[in-house]
Design a protein around this motif. Structure first.
Motif, short mmCIF file in Angstrom:
data_model
loop_
_atom_site.label_atom_id
_atom_site.label_comp_id
_atom_site.label_asym_id
_atom_site.label_seq_id
_atom_site.Cartn_x
_atom_site.Cartn_y
_atom_site.Cartn_z
N MET A 1 -28.94 26.40 56.84
CA MET A 1 -28.66 27.81 56.94
C MET A 1 -29.37 28.63 55.86
SD MET A 1 -25.88 28.90 58.97
CE MET A 1 -24.96 28.06 60.20
N SER A 2 -29.71 28.02 54.74
CA SER A 2 -30.37 28.77 53.68
C SER A 2 -31.78 29.18 54.09
CB SER A 2 -30.42 27.95 52.38
OG SER A 2 -31.22 26.79 52.59
N GLY A 3 -32.35 28.55 55.07
CA GLY A 3 -33.69 28.88 55.54
C GLY A 3 -33.75 30.23 56.24
N GLN A 4 -32.64 30.73 56.72
CA GLN A 4 -32.63 32.02 57.42
C GLN A 4 -32.88 33.19 56.47
OE1 GLN A 4 -28.81 31.99 59.33
NE2 GLN A 4 -29.58 30.94 61.15
N ASN A 5 -32.53 33.05 55.21
CA ASN A 5 -32.68 34.15 54.26
C ASN A 5 -34.09 34.22 53.68
OD1 ASN A 5 -30.04 34.89 54.63
ND2 ASN A 5 -29.28 33.68 52.92
N ALA A 6 -34.85 33.15 53.79
CA ALA A 6 -36.19 33.13 53.21
C ALA A 6 -37.15 33.94 54.08
CB ALA A 6 -36.68 31.70 53.08
N MET A 7 -38.03 34.71 53.42
CA MET A 7 -39.03 35.47 54.16
C MET A 7 -40.16 34.53 54.59
SD MET A 7 -39.50 39.20 52.46
CE MET A 7 -39.62 38.81 50.75
N PRO A 8 -40.75 34.80 55.74
CA PRO A 8 -41.90 33.99 56.16
C PRO A 8 -43.05 34.11 55.14
CG PRO A 8 -41.15 35.42 57.94
CD PRO A 8 -40.39 35.81 56.72
N LYS A 9 -43.80 33.04 54.98
CA LYS A 9 -44.90 33.04 54.01
C LYS A 9 -45.93 34.13 54.31
CE LYS A 9 -44.61 28.24 52.59
NZ LYS A 9 -45.28 26.95 52.54
N GLY A 10 -46.17 34.38 55.57
CA GLY A 10 -47.12 35.42 55.95
C GLY A 10 -46.69 36.81 55.48
N LEU A 11 -45.39 37.06 55.58
CA LEU A 11 -44.86 38.36 55.15
C LEU A 11 -44.97 38.51 53.63
CD1 LEU A 11 -43.50 41.01 55.83
CD2 LEU A 11 -41.29 39.84 55.69
N ILE A 12 -44.65 37.46 52.90
CA ILE A 12 -44.76 37.50 51.44
C ILE A 12 -46.22 37.73 51.04
CG2 ILE A 12 -44.56 36.12 49.33
CD1 ILE A 12 -42.10 34.78 50.62
N PHE A 13 -47.14 37.04 51.69
CA PHE A 13 -48.57 37.21 51.41
C PHE A 13 -48.99 38.65 51.69
CE2 PHE A 13 -53.01 37.18 52.91
CZ PHE A 13 -53.62 36.71 51.76
N LEU A 14 -48.53 39.21 52.79
CA LEU A 14 -48.88 40.58 53.16
C LEU A 14 -48.34 41.57 52.12
CD1 LEU A 14 -50.17 42.35 55.35
CD2 LEU A 14 -47.92 42.51 56.41
N LEU A 15 -47.11 41.39 51.68
CA LEU A 15 -46.53 42.28 50.69
C LEU A 15 -47.27 42.16 49.35
CD1 LEU A 15 -42.71 41.83 51.43
CD2 LEU A 15 -44.16 43.79 51.97
N VAL A 16 -47.66 40.96 48.96
CA VAL A 16 -48.41 40.77 47.73
C VAL A 16 -49.77 41.45 47.84
CG1 VAL A 16 -49.59 39.04 46.31
CG2 VAL A 16 -47.23 38.67 47.01
N MET A 17 -50.43 41.32 48.97
CA MET A 17 -51.74 41.96 49.16
C MET A 17 -51.62 43.48 49.10
SD MET A 17 -54.06 39.75 49.22
CE MET A 17 -55.38 40.84 49.66
N ILE A 18 -50.60 44.04 49.72
CA ILE A 18 -50.38 45.49 49.67
C ILE A 18 -50.15 45.94 48.23
CG2 ILE A 18 -48.78 47.34 50.33
CD1 ILE A 18 -48.47 45.89 53.03
N ALA A 19 -49.34 45.18 47.48
CA ALA A 19 -49.07 45.52 46.08
C ALA A 19 -50.35 45.48 45.26
CB ALA A 19 -48.03 44.57 45.51
N VAL A 20 -51.19 44.47 45.49
CA VAL A 20 -52.46 44.35 44.76
C VAL A 20 -53.36 45.54 45.08
CG1 VAL A 20 -54.60 43.00 44.60
CG2 VAL A 20 -52.37 41.85 44.48
N ILE A 21 -53.45 45.92 46.33
CA ILE A 21 -54.30 47.04 46.74
C ILE A 21 -53.79 48.35 46.12
CG2 ILE A 21 -54.99 48.46 48.72
CD1 ILE A 21 -55.08 45.80 50.33
N VAL A 22 -52.48 48.55 46.11
CA VAL A 22 -51.91 49.77 45.52
C VAL A 22 -52.20 49.81 44.02
CG1 VAL A 22 -49.74 50.93 44.97
CG2 VAL A 22 -50.15 50.11 47.29
#
Length: 57
Positions: A1-22
């Motif tokens: 059940m703890s796996g449901q709260n984890a964000m998908p790796k693709g989403l984390i990568f996307l958020l990190v890329m957006i933060a780097v660009i900003v």
């Protein structure tokens, strides 16, 4: 059940890329602003045209 709260790796990568660009964009704006101020101090202001605001009335 703890796996449901984890964000998908693709989403984390996307958020990190957006933060780097900003962050990169903000750093570039600050850098260009400093360069602009430095260049403005070097301008021979005696050759600047005096604007006559009465022309627009």
């Amino acid at each position: 059940m703890s796996g449901q709260n984890a964000m998908p790796k693709g989403l984390i990568f996307l958020l990190v890329m957006i933060a780097v660009i900003v962050i990169y964009t903000i750093a570039k704006i600050v850098s260009y602003n400093r360069l602009s101020e430095q260049q403005w101090k070097q301008v021979d202001k005696s050759k600047l045209k005096e604007w006559d605001d009465d022309e627009w009335d």
